[in-house]
Scaffold this motif. Structure first.
Motif, mmCIF file in Angstrom:
data_model
loop_
_atom_site.group_PDB
_atom_site.id
_atom_site.type_symbol
_atom_site.label_atom_id
_atom_site.label_comp_id
_atom_site.label_asym_id
_atom_site.label_seq_id
_atom_site.Cartn_x
_atom_site.Cartn_y
_atom_site.Cartn_z
ATOM 1 N N LEU A 37 0.832 -1.204 0.000
ATOM 2 C CA LEU A 37 0.000 0.000 0.000
ATOM 3 C C LEU A 37 0.866 1.254 0.000
ATOM 4 C CD1 LEU A 37 -2.777 -0.951 2.597
ATOM 5 C CD2 LEU A 37 -2.727 -1.366 0.134
ATOM 6 N N ALA A 38 0.308 2.333 -0.512
ATOM 7 C CA ALA A 38 0.984 3.633 -0.531
ATOM 8 C C ALA A 38 0.357 4.532 0.525
ATOM 9 C CB ALA A 38 0.860 4.272 -1.908
ATOM 10 N N LEU A 39 1.150 4.957 1.484
ATOM 11 C CA LEU A 39 0.653 5.844 2.529
ATOM 12 C C LEU A 39 0.384 7.220 1.942
ATOM 13 C CD1 LEU A 39 0.079 6.314 5.559
ATOM 14 C CD2 LEU A 39 2.502 6.902 5.819
ATOM 15 N N GLU A 40 -0.839 7.704 2.073
ATOM 16 C CA GLU A 40 -1.230 9.001 1.520
ATOM 17 C C GLU A 40 -1.272 10.107 2.562
ATOM 18 O OE1 GLU A 40 -3.979 8.040 -2.346
ATOM 19 O OE2 GLU A 40 -5.023 8.200 -0.423
ATOM 20 N N ASP A 41 -1.579 9.762 3.814
ATOM 21 C CA ASP A 41 -1.759 10.821 4.812
ATOM 22 C C ASP A 41 -1.635 10.251 6.216
ATOM 23 O OD1 ASP A 41 -2.848 13.665 5.513
ATOM 24 O OD2 ASP A 41 -4.089 12.295 6.696
ATOM 25 N N VAL A 42 -1.081 11.063 7.101
ATOM 26 C CA VAL A 42 -1.114 10.819 8.547
ATOM 27 C C VAL A 42 -1.546 12.118 9.202
ATOM 28 C CG1 VAL A 42 0.195 10.245 10.621
ATOM 29 C CG2 VAL A 42 0.696 9.057 8.487
ATOM 30 N N SER A 43 -2.603 12.073 9.996
ATOM 31 C CA SER A 43 -3.140 13.276 10.639
ATOM 32 C C SER A 43 -3.407 13.011 12.112
ATOM 33 C CB SER A 43 -4.461 13.703 9.981
ATOM 34 O OG SER A 43 -4.272 14.106 8.648
ATOM 35 N N GLY A 44 -3.229 14.025 12.918
ATOM 36 C CA GLY A 44 -3.564 13.913 14.328
ATOM 37 C C GLY A 44 -5.066 13.810 14.533
ATOM 38 N N LEU A 45 -5.454 13.163 15.609
ATOM 39 C CA LEU A 45 -6.855 13.053 16.016
ATOM 40 C C LEU A 45 -6.921 13.548 17.447
ATOM 41 C CD1 LEU A 45 -9.766 12.140 15.445
ATOM 42 C CD2 LEU A 45 -9.098 9.833 16.147
ATOM 43 N N ARG A 46 -7.442 14.754 17.633
ATOM 44 C CA ARG A 46 -7.387 15.416 18.929
ATOM 45 C C ARG A 46 -8.717 15.315 19.663
ATOM 46 N NH1 ARG A 46 -3.359 19.118 19.219
ATOM 47 N NH2 ARG A 46 -3.691 18.838 21.467
ATOM 48 N N TYR A 47 -8.677 14.835 20.898
ATOM 49 C CA TYR A 47 -9.870 14.733 21.742
ATOM 50 C C TYR A 47 -9.783 15.749 22.869
ATOM 51 C CZ TYR A 47 -13.182 12.891 25.165
ATOM 52 O OH TYR A 47 -14.209 12.772 26.078
ATOM 53 N N ASP A 48 -10.849 16.521 23.036
ATOM 54 C CA ASP A 48 -10.939 17.511 24.100
ATOM 55 C C ASP A 48 -11.888 16.981 25.166
ATOM 56 O OD1 ASP A 48 -11.461 19.623 25.800
ATOM 57 O OD2 ASP A 48 -11.696 21.112 24.218
ATOM 58 N N PRO A 49 -11.355 16.470 26.295
ATOM 59 C CA PRO A 49 -12.223 15.876 27.309
ATOM 60 C C PRO A 49 -13.136 16.879 28.001
ATOM 61 C CG PRO A 49 -9.968 16.006 28.105
ATOM 62 C CD PRO A 49 -9.928 16.393 26.662
ATOM 63 N N LEU A 50 -12.752 18.145 28.046
ATOM 64 C CA LEU A 50 -13.590 19.142 28.704
ATOM 65 C C LEU A 50 -14.860 19.418 27.908
ATOM 66 C CD1 LEU A 50 -10.865 21.680 29.912
ATOM 67 C CD2 LEU A 50 -11.997 19.871 31.226
ATOM 68 N N ARG A 51 -14.728 19.474 26.595
ATOM 69 C CA ARG A 51 -15.884 19.719 25.726
ATOM 70 C C ARG A 51 -16.449 18.431 25.149
ATOM 71 N NH1 ARG A 51 -12.121 23.717 24.719
ATOM 72 N NH2 ARG A 51 -12.817 25.879 24.971
ATOM 73 N N ASN A 52 -15.749 17.327 25.367
ATOM 74 C CA ASN A 52 -16.120 16.028 24.801
ATOM 75 C C ASN A 52 -16.330 16.140 23.289
ATOM 76 O OD1 ASN A 52 -16.678 13.219 24.993
ATOM 77 N ND2 ASN A 52 -18.872 13.632 24.887
ATOM 78 N N THR A 53 -15.342 16.711 22.637
ATOM 79 C CA THR A 53 -15.358 16.860 21.183
ATOM 80 C C THR A 53 -14.027 16.372 20.625
ATOM 81 O OG1 THR A 53 -14.513 19.133 21.325
ATOM 82 C CG2 THR A 53 -16.920 18.839 21.241
ATOM 83 N N ALA A 54 -14.014 16.111 19.329
ATOM 84 C CA ALA A 54 -12.790 15.662 18.675
ATOM 85 C C ALA A 54 -12.678 16.320 17.311
ATOM 86 C CB ALA A 54 -12.787 14.145 18.524
#
Length: 250
Positions: free
Chosen positions: A209-226
């Motif tokens: 496979l060819a890697l196309e992208d790596v991105s962060g996945l950020r979770y905010d526990p105070l707002r419970n959002t990502a």
């Protein structure tokens, strides 16, 4: 410190830890409770779906959700118009996934299967394969990556999410999430099983496979959002493509 693996081992239909299955089966009854033990997963799910949707057409395609758990992402993919097959070895979770599908009216083909076994049965069957928060919980993650690659059609894409093996990930995902805030049950993660992007990239290349992208996945526990974007030193997402015969380099 865990050494980087560059090759997948021989296909293992039983590439699973019974202790991990027992741990997740115990969470089955509250999997769909947005304020239950999987609360962070409910917040992550829209971000994960958005990452997939931004990089692959979903309407009318065949999609596979590997390590589907109770079906959060599986149902989300189906709502986007994909024909979804979803697999897991935690049978209690699949019972919950099927029951929720009956209540929601969202159709997903749930199966008790390892990804390696399905790859032998249905090679090259899927346009999209997702494997989220799963490969850090199996004895041989490279085997899972290789099986996911085998299941893709030429031109298809594999989407993964996992945890980076860094001090920041240890502090936030284990100390903070499990012991300080109790966001997830204690023992959910083991630091030694976290995966560096360089390791994942090597497994993807070994699988063709060819890697196309790596991105962060950020979770905010105070707002419970990502949200997707930013640093990759804790949670991260990756997208890789299976080359098609029409590709210039093929």
């Amino acid at each position: 410190m865990k050494q980087m693996k560059t090759e997948a081992k021989t296909v293992q239909p039983n590439n699973v830890s019974q202790a991990e299955l027992d741990k997740f089966n115990a969470l089955a009854n509250r999997w769909w409770d947005p304020d239950g033990p999987q609360k962070p997963l409910h917040a992550l799910n829209p971000a994960r779906l958005g990452y997939v949707r931004d990089r692959a057409a979903l309407a009318g395609v065949r999609a596979l959700d590997v390590g589907c758990g109770g079906g959060l992402l599986s149902e989300a993919l189906a709502r986007e118009g994909a024909e979804v097959t979803a697999i897991d070895l935690a049978q209690d979770l699949l019972k919950i996934a099927r029951l929720h599908g009956l209540e929601s009216g969202v159709r997903v083909d749930y199966r008790v299967s390892s990804v390696e076994a399905l790859a032998e049965e249905m090679p090259g069957a899927f346009d999209v394969v997702t494997c989220m928060e799963m490969i850090e919980h199996v004895p041989d993650p490279a085997s899972v990556v290789a099986a996911c690659a085998a299941l893709l059609k030429p031109g298809g894409r594999l989407f993964l999410s996992t945890l980076n093996r860094t001090p920041a990930a240890f502090a936030l995902a284990i100390v903070g999430a499990e012991y300080v805030t109790g966001l997830v049950p204690k023992g959910t993660h083991r630091y030694r099983d976290f995966i560096k992007p360089s390791e994942l990239g090597a497994w993807l290349r070994a699988a063709g496979l060819a890697l196309e992208d790596v991105s962060g996945l950020r979770y905010d526990p105070l707002r419970n959002t990502a949200r997707v974007g930013g640093r990759t030193d804790v949670n991260y997402l990756a997208c890789a493509r299976k080359p098609a015969p029409s590709d210039p380099s093929s």
